[in-house]
Design an enzyme around this catalytic site. Sequence first.
Site, PDB file in Angstrom:
ATOM      1  N   HIS A  48       1.042   3.469  -3.724  1.00 13.34           N
ATOM      2  CA  HIS A  48       2.224   3.512  -2.842  1.00 13.34           C
ATOM      3  C   HIS A  48       3.389   4.312  -3.439  1.00 13.34           C
ATOM      4  O   HIS A  48       4.329   4.664  -2.737  1.00 13.34           O
ATOM      5  CB  HIS A  48       2.664   2.097  -2.428  1.00 13.34           C
ATOM      6  CG  HIS A  48       3.416   1.314  -3.462  1.00 13.34           C
ATOM      7  ND1 HIS A  48       2.828   0.339  -4.237  1.00 13.34           N
ATOM      8  CD2 HIS A  48       4.716   1.355  -3.839  1.00 13.34           C
ATOM      9  CE1 HIS A  48       3.745  -0.187  -5.034  1.00 13.34           C
ATOM     10  NE2 HIS A  48       4.887   0.411  -4.820  1.00 13.34           N
TER      11      HIS A  48
ATOM     12  N   ASP B 135      -4.370  -0.092  -4.635  1.00  8.62           N
ATOM     13  CA  ASP B 135      -3.020   0.419  -4.901  1.00  8.62           C
ATOM     14  C   ASP B 135      -2.945   1.157  -6.241  1.00  8.62           C
ATOM     15  O   ASP B 135      -1.968   1.041  -6.979  1.00  8.62           O
ATOM     16  CB  ASP B 135      -1.966  -0.704  -4.836  1.00  8.62           C
ATOM     17  CG  ASP B 135      -0.540  -0.152  -4.710  1.00  8.62           C
ATOM     18  OD1 ASP B 135      -0.395   1.014  -4.320  1.00  8.62           O
ATOM     19  OD2 ASP B 135       0.413  -0.890  -5.036  1.00  8.62           O
TER      20      ASP B 135
ATOM     21  N   SER C 102       7.150  -0.253  -9.963  1.00 11.30           N
ATOM     22  CA  SER C 102       5.791  -0.070  -9.456  1.00 11.30           C
ATOM     23  C   SER C 102       5.032   0.987 -10.223  1.00 11.30           C
ATOM     24  O   SER C 102       5.535   2.095 -10.438  1.00 11.30           O
ATOM     25  CB  SER C 102       5.828   0.345  -7.983  1.00 11.30           C
ATOM     26  OG  SER C 102       6.243  -0.724  -7.185  1.00 11.30           O
TER      27      SER C 102
ATOM     28  N   ILE D 133     -16.005 -15.206   5.184  1.00  9.70           N
ATOM     29  CA  ILE D 133     -16.120 -16.446   4.406  1.00  9.70           C
ATOM     30  C   ILE D 133     -14.890 -17.314   4.582  1.00  9.70           C
ATOM     31  O   ILE D 133     -13.824 -16.842   4.986  1.00  9.70           O
ATOM     32  CB  ILE D 133     -16.322 -16.144   2.897  1.00  9.70           C
ATOM     33  CG1 ILE D 133     -15.239 -15.183   2.382  1.00  9.70           C
ATOM     34  CG2 ILE D 133     -17.713 -15.613   2.625  1.00  9.70           C
ATOM     35  CD1 ILE D 133     -15.233 -14.971   0.889  1.00  9.70           C
TER      36      ILE D 133
ATOM     37  N   GLY E  33      11.055   0.459  -8.354  1.00  8.45           N
ATOM     38  CA  GLY E  33      11.045   1.437  -9.448  1.00  8.45           C
ATOM     39  C   GLY E  33      10.121   1.014 -10.580  1.00  8.45           C
ATOM     40  O   GLY E  33       9.712   1.825 -11.394  1.00  8.45           O
TER      41      GLY E  33
ATOM     42  N   GLY F  37     -21.118  -7.991   3.946  1.00  8.11           N
ATOM     43  CA  GLY F  37     -21.160  -8.148   5.400  1.00  8.11           C
ATOM     44  C   GLY F  37     -21.095  -9.588   5.859  1.00  8.11           C
ATOM     45  O   GLY F  37     -21.898 -10.027   6.690  1.00  8.11           O
ATOM     46  N   VAL F  38     -20.135 -10.344   5.295  1.00 11.04           N
ATOM     47  CA  VAL F  38     -19.936 -11.739   5.712  1.00 11.04           C
ATOM     48  C   VAL F  38     -18.447 -12.023   5.883  1.00 11.04           C
ATOM     49  O   VAL F  38     -17.611 -11.364   5.281  1.00 11.04           O
ATOM     50  CB  VAL F  38     -20.498 -12.754   4.678  1.00 11.04           C
ATOM     51  CG1 VAL F  38     -22.005 -12.710   4.612  1.00 11.04           C
ATOM     52  CG2 VAL F  38     -19.894 -12.540   3.294  1.00 11.04           C
TER      53      VAL F  38
END
Length: 281
Positions: free
Chosen positions: A23, A53, A127, A186, A125, A183-184
């Site tokens: 970001h 990120d 980050s 939960i 700042g 592919g679940v």
Amino acid sequence: NTGQSLGSGFIVSPDGYAITNHHVVTKADEVIVRLLDRREYSAKVVGSDSRSDIAVLKIESKESFPVLKLAKSDNLEVGEWVLAIGSPFGFDYSVTAGIVSAKGRNLPRDNYVPFIQTDVAINPGNSGGPLFNLRGEVVGVNSQIYSRTGGFMGLSFAIPIDVVLDVYNQLRKKGVVTRGWLGVLIQEVSQELAESFEMDKPRGALIAKTVNGGPAEEGGLEIGDIITKFGGRLIERSSDLPPLVGTTEVGKKVTIEIVRNGSRKLLPVKIGQLPQNDNPQ
């Protein structure tokens, strides 16, 4: 309209590869890296990954740069003192200190990253800056705060170094990040659910839904199964599962331990590739 934004980062290789937050550099036309001695360099974005990120930069210079030492992620403990270095509100190289409040935190929309939670003061700042242990090793990348006011309220989150390194290596090699996919859908196992499944205590990840033709369905997993182990790793909470699946190599066969109708089963499941707009689990 042009604007400027400020973030932090750190160099991880002598030839000028550096890590920051996605970001911090997303949509940037130009990235300038400024070092402690105030020298400035142009840098190019090698790759950037919104899910974790993390972004990788390459400083455009033939110089050899000093690098930070990276920690072994498993050694970090709750209660351990940690330090952050960054540029909050543009105040360069500010150091703040605190302790590790929790590990493996899941935040909304970020279920791939098992965040390190600290009470280190992080502000705009900071980050992309490093989080250090007291041995001076980088244990994470400071990413975000949880706040109701917009200011620091004692809850800051860092991306653990093992996740950072996995993303860094993939971005350096191929410019993109591929993730494992089961592919679940939960959900957490409550005390009530644990009793109904004849378990001694609440643990694991309950499968609420399987994706048609997804790796889980192909491997024989069903709605109502509780995943208790993934590749030998214990699943205590449902939030433990997505990071393990996401960091698994696509196409690898993993043994998944489940509880079904009160009995334990082991199923080998071939991990698929996470679709671009899906959650890694």
